[in-house]
Design a protein around this motif. Structure first.
Motif, PDB file in Angstrom:
ATOM      1  N   SER A 101       9.077  -1.248  -0.370  1.00 19.19           N
ATOM      2  CA  SER A 101       9.105  -2.509   0.360  1.00 19.19           C
ATOM      3  C   SER A 101       8.005  -3.389  -0.199  1.00 19.19           C
ATOM      4  O   SER A 101       6.941  -2.903  -0.568  1.00 19.19           O
ATOM      5  CB  SER A 101       8.878  -2.257   1.851  1.00 19.19           C
ATOM      6  OG  SER A 101       7.622  -1.641   2.053  1.00 19.19           O
ATOM      7  N   PRO A 102       8.248  -4.670  -0.267  1.00 23.93           N
ATOM      8  CA  PRO A 102       7.192  -5.536  -0.764  1.00 23.93           C
ATOM      9  C   PRO A 102       6.000  -5.512   0.193  1.00 23.93           C
ATOM     10  O   PRO A 102       6.163  -5.648   1.398  1.00 23.93           O
ATOM     11  CB  PRO A 102       7.835  -6.920  -0.825  1.00 23.93           C
ATOM     12  CG  PRO A 102       9.099  -6.821  -0.053  1.00 23.93           C
ATOM     13  CD  PRO A 102       9.444  -5.373   0.097  1.00 23.93           C
ATOM     14  N   ALA A 103       4.849  -5.263  -0.359  1.00 17.75           N
ATOM     15  CA  ALA A 103       3.646  -5.220   0.473  1.00 17.75           C
ATOM     16  C   ALA A 103       3.208  -6.642   0.793  1.00 17.75           C
ATOM     17  O   ALA A 103       3.422  -7.560   0.005  1.00 17.75           O
ATOM     18  CB  ALA A 103       2.538  -4.490  -0.274  1.00 17.75           C
ATOM     19  N   GLN A 130      -6.661   1.662   6.204  1.00 15.29           N
ATOM     20  CA  GLN A 130      -6.497   2.131   4.826  1.00 15.29           C
ATOM     21  C   GLN A 130      -6.253   0.976   3.849  1.00 15.29           C
ATOM     22  O   GLN A 130      -6.187   1.187   2.644  1.00 15.29           O
ATOM     23  CB  GLN A 130      -5.336   3.135   4.730  1.00 15.29           C
ATOM     24  CG  GLN A 130      -5.615   4.471   5.376  1.00 15.29           C
ATOM     25  CD  GLN A 130      -6.680   5.259   4.643  1.00 15.29           C
ATOM     26  OE1 GLN A 130      -6.808   5.200   3.437  1.00 15.29           O
ATOM     27  NE2 GLN A 130      -7.478   5.995   5.402  1.00 15.29           N
ATOM     28  N   ASN A 131      -6.102  -0.220   4.381  1.00 12.75           N
ATOM     29  CA  ASN A 131      -5.843  -1.412   3.575  1.00 12.75           C
ATOM     30  C   ASN A 131      -4.615  -1.232   2.682  1.00 12.75           C
ATOM     31  O   ASN A 131      -4.647  -1.481   1.482  1.00 12.75           O
ATOM     32  CB  ASN A 131      -7.069  -1.787   2.736  1.00 12.75           C
ATOM     33  CG  ASN A 131      -6.958  -3.204   2.207  1.00 12.75           C
ATOM     34  OD1 ASN A 131      -6.311  -4.049   2.813  1.00 12.75           O
ATOM     35  ND2 ASN A 131      -7.581  -3.462   1.062  1.00 12.75           N
ATOM     36  N   CYS A 132      -3.524  -0.765   3.337  1.00 14.49           N
ATOM     37  CA  CYS A 132      -2.277  -0.575   2.609  1.00 14.49           C
ATOM     38  C   CYS A 132      -1.111  -0.622   3.594  1.00 14.49           C
ATOM     39  O   CYS A 132      -1.314  -0.591   4.802  1.00 14.49           O
ATOM     40  CB  CYS A 132      -2.275   0.765   1.863  1.00 14.49           C
ATOM     41  SG  CYS A 132      -2.340   2.216   2.935  1.00 14.49           S
ATOM     42  N   LYS A 133       0.096  -0.702   3.045  1.00 15.77           N
ATOM     43  CA  LYS A 133       1.326  -0.709   3.839  1.00 15.77           C
ATOM     44  C   LYS A 133       2.156   0.477   3.400  1.00 15.77           C
ATOM     45  O   LYS A 133       2.351   0.706   2.214  1.00 15.77           O
ATOM     46  CB  LYS A 133       2.080  -2.023   3.592  1.00 15.77           C
ATOM     47  CG  LYS A 133       3.467  -2.083   4.175  1.00 15.77           C
ATOM     48  CD  LYS A 133       3.428  -2.493   5.624  1.00 15.77           C
ATOM     49  CE  LYS A 133       4.826  -2.717   6.153  1.00 15.77           C
ATOM     50  NZ  LYS A 133       5.264  -1.694   7.058  1.00 15.77           N
ATOM     51  N   VAL A 134       2.618   1.295   4.362  1.00 15.33           N
ATOM     52  CA  VAL A 134       3.446   2.453   4.036  1.00 15.33           C
ATOM     53  C   VAL A 134       4.794   1.944   3.516  1.00 15.33           C
ATOM     54  O   VAL A 134       5.509   1.245   4.241  1.00 15.33           O
ATOM     55  CB  VAL A 134       3.649   3.375   5.257  1.00 15.33           C
ATOM     56  CG1 VAL A 134       4.598   4.523   4.921  1.00 15.33           C
ATOM     57  CG2 VAL A 134       2.317   3.897   5.766  1.00 15.33           C
ATOM     58  N   PRO A 135       5.151   2.289   2.266  1.00 18.04           N
ATOM     59  CA  PRO A 135       6.424   1.804   1.713  1.00 18.04           C
ATOM     60  C   PRO A 135       7.609   2.576   2.295  1.00 18.04           C
ATOM     61  O   PRO A 135       7.431   3.644   2.902  1.00 18.04           O
ATOM     62  CB  PRO A 135       6.280   2.076   0.205  1.00 18.04           C
ATOM     63  CG  PRO A 135       5.301   3.193   0.115  1.00 18.04           C
ATOM     64  CD  PRO A 135       4.384   3.048   1.286  1.00 18.04           C
ATOM     65  N   ASN A 136       8.805   2.045   2.102  1.00 14.52           N
ATOM     66  CA  ASN A 136      10.021   2.657   2.664  1.00 14.52           C
ATOM     67  C   ASN A 136      10.193   4.101   2.208  1.00 14.52           C
ATOM     68  O   ASN A 136      10.599   4.943   3.000  1.00 14.52           O
ATOM     69  CB  ASN A 136      11.257   1.841   2.272  1.00 14.52           C
ATOM     70  CG  ASN A 136      11.297   0.498   2.970  1.00 14.52           C
ATOM     71  OD1 ASN A 136      10.632   0.297   3.969  1.00 14.52           O
ATOM     72  ND2 ASN A 136      12.062  -0.425   2.402  1.00 14.52           N
ATOM     73  N   ASN A 137       9.886   4.380   0.937  1.00 14.37           N
ATOM     74  CA  ASN A 137      10.136   5.733   0.438  1.00 14.37           C
ATOM     75  C   ASN A 137       9.159   6.756   1.026  1.00 14.37           C
ATOM     76  O   ASN A 137       9.412   7.961   0.929  1.00 14.37           O
ATOM     77  CB  ASN A 137      10.096   5.775  -1.086  1.00 14.37           C
ATOM     78  CG  ASN A 137       8.703   5.535  -1.639  1.00 14.37           C
ATOM     79  OD1 ASN A 137       8.001   4.624  -1.215  1.00 14.37           O
ATOM     80  ND2 ASN A 137       8.299   6.319  -2.606  1.00 14.37           N
ATOM     81  N   LEU A 138       8.068   6.337   1.642  1.00 17.33           N
ATOM     82  CA  LEU A 138       7.131   7.268   2.279  1.00 17.33           C
ATOM     83  C   LEU A 138       7.178   7.194   3.806  1.00 17.33           C
ATOM     84  O   LEU A 138       6.486   7.949   4.485  1.00 17.33           O
ATOM     85  CB  LEU A 138       5.693   6.989   1.799  1.00 17.33           C
ATOM     86  CG  LEU A 138       5.435   7.197   0.308  1.00 17.33           C
ATOM     87  CD1 LEU A 138       3.979   6.900  -0.019  1.00 17.33           C
ATOM     88  CD2 LEU A 138       5.784   8.614  -0.105  1.00 17.33           C
ATOM     89  N   GLN A 139       7.998   6.331   4.328  1.00 14.34           N
ATOM     90  CA  GLN A 139       8.095   6.147   5.778  1.00 14.34           C
ATOM     91  C   GLN A 139       8.533   7.447   6.471  1.00 14.34           C
ATOM     92  O   GLN A 139       8.135   7.703   7.607  1.00 14.34           O
ATOM     93  CB  GLN A 139       9.071   5.018   6.098  1.00 14.34           C
ATOM     94  CG  GLN A 139       8.980   4.502   7.519  1.00 14.34           C
ATOM     95  CD  GLN A 139       7.638   3.860   7.848  1.00 14.34           C
ATOM     96  OE1 GLN A 139       7.115   3.077   7.072  1.00 14.34           O
ATOM     97  NE2 GLN A 139       7.094   4.194   8.987  1.00 14.34           N
ATOM     98  N   SER A 140       9.290   8.281   5.779  1.00 11.41           N
ATOM     99  CA  SER A 140       9.762   9.545   6.387  1.00 11.41           C
ATOM    100  C   SER A 140       8.600  10.512   6.651  1.00 11.41           C
ATOM    101  O   SER A 140       8.755  11.448   7.424  1.00 11.41           O
ATOM    102  CB  SER A 140      10.784  10.213   5.472  1.00 11.41           C
ATOM    103  OG  SER A 140      10.197  10.554   4.238  1.00 11.41           O
TER     104      SER A 140
END
Length: 163
Positions: free
Chosen positions: A115-117, A150-160
């Motif tokens: 996902s676009p951060a 953590q200054n990041c966004k969990v992307p779709n592929n790691l959301q699980s």
């Protein structure tokens, strides 16, 4: 037969049988040593062959090892799951499975859906995602707060990985 001659033959039989028993016991070890020597000779032969074929042996992999076997469907799907769930590159999965995904199964490898951060924020790594999940599970912290810390966004592929 005279007594000294009979005693000599008896002594000869006892010595021969003792010697052959000792040789058998020692022979097993000598055979193992000989095998090891033969193996080391063949290893050194193969090492010398590989040294002559190798352009540089600096310990750094320039490219993935060429595999002579192709992955079957199960191994290809495993590689795809690692790509999607853990962010593992396809080449690393192929290396772990010791096979190459053939062209006719390449369609089973899905592109990572990142996902676009948001502006200025990177996608979370697996380690950061797992940390966020642990805070969510143990402390009841919302995912958004963990992402902010953590200054990041969990992307779709790691959301699980977020439960």
């Amino acid at each position: 037969m005279s007594m000294p001659m009979l005693a000599g033959v008896g002594l000869l039989v006892v010595c021969c049988s003792s010697a052959s028993a000792a040789a058998m016991m020692m022979g097993g070890d000598d055979t193992k040593k000989k095998k090891k020597e033969d193996d080391s000779d063949s290893d050194s032969d193969s090492d010398s062959d590989s040294d002559s074929d190798d352009d540089s042996d600096d310990g750094v992999e320039d490219s993935p090892a060429p595999y002579t076997t192709f992955c079957d469907v199960a191994k290809t799907d495993w590689i795809n799951s690692k790509l999607q769930n853990d962010g593992m590159p396809q080449t690393q999965g192929e290396s772990l499975q010791k096979c190459k995904v053939p062209t006719d199964l390449q369609w089973r490898i899905e592109e990572q859906e990142l996902s676009p951060a948001p502006d200025g924020v990177e996608n979370c790594t697996v380690a950061k995602t797992d940390w966020i999940n642990s805070k969510l599970q143990n402390d009841g912290m919302p995912q958004t707060q963990g992402e902010s810390l953590q200054n990041c966004k969990v992307p779709n592929n790691l959301q699980s990985r977020i439960k």
